[in-house]
Design an enzyme around this catalytic site. Sequence first.
Site, PDB file in Angstrom:
ATOM      1  N   ASP A 133       0.881  -1.165   0.000  1.00 21.33           N
ATOM      2  CA  ASP A 133       0.000   0.000   0.000  1.00 21.33           C
ATOM      3  C   ASP A 133       0.919   1.215   0.000  1.00 21.33           C
ATOM      4  OD1 ASP A 133      -2.210   1.690   0.183  1.00 21.33           O
ATOM      5  OD2 ASP A 133      -2.271   1.568   2.365  1.00 21.33           O
ATOM      6  N   GLU A 183      -0.946  -1.223  -4.955  1.00 26.56           N
ATOM      7  CA  GLU A 183      -2.168  -0.473  -5.204  1.00 26.56           C
ATOM      8  C   GLU A 183      -1.868   0.729  -6.087  1.00 26.56           C
ATOM      9  OE1 GLU A 183      -5.789   0.112  -2.425  1.00 26.56           O
ATOM     10  OE2 GLU A 183      -4.447   1.808  -2.046  1.00 26.56           O
ATOM     11  N   ASP A 209      -2.533   0.764   6.972  1.00 26.60           N
ATOM     12  CA  ASP A 209      -1.770   0.595   5.728  1.00 26.60           C
ATOM     13  C   ASP A 209      -1.291  -0.847   5.561  1.00 26.60           C
ATOM     14  OD1 ASP A 209      -1.171   3.737   5.036  1.00 26.60           O
ATOM     15  OD2 ASP A 209      -1.120   3.322   7.182  1.00 26.60           O
TER      16      ASP A 209
END
Length: 164
Positions: free
Chosen positions: A7, A67, A140
């Site tokens: 992330d 991501e 996260d």
Amino acid sequence: MRILGIDPGFGTLGYGIIDVVASHVELIDYGAIYTKPREPIPDRLLKIYLELKKIIDAHSPSEAAVEELFFFRNVTTAIQVGEARGVILLTLREKGLPIFEYTPHQVKQAVTGYGRSEKGQIQRVMMKFLRMNETPKPDDAADALAIAWCHFLSRSFPGGARSK
């Protein structure tokens, strides 16, 4: 297959590592890389690079799932996260890892079946899927595990993964 989910972040970068053997998934590690707001930007980017290399060297993932960036209202934040994401992609490529990218909507859809899920729901589902005794923190890291899970599902169903 060992999957490293990431992330991207500038102040906090989440990571999660899972092993996949047939249809069995096992949690290997998760956590975050933190940088200090008052440090110069080049030093923060260097820390992301060096820490991510250590994680890759320690766990030897076979693939990485990252991501994609989503809309930011704050241009400064978007630029910083974009810079961090560039360092992440460079590090992964330098280490020879295949890179797969997913939108936040794709990750939420894969994990919860609903593309607008809230963070708490994603954390609860990841706890269940990975048989965890505690909520993955920080958020996260939970997101990074969800990204790795999304990649696992995409690899399980042909046509779902996009390599970069």
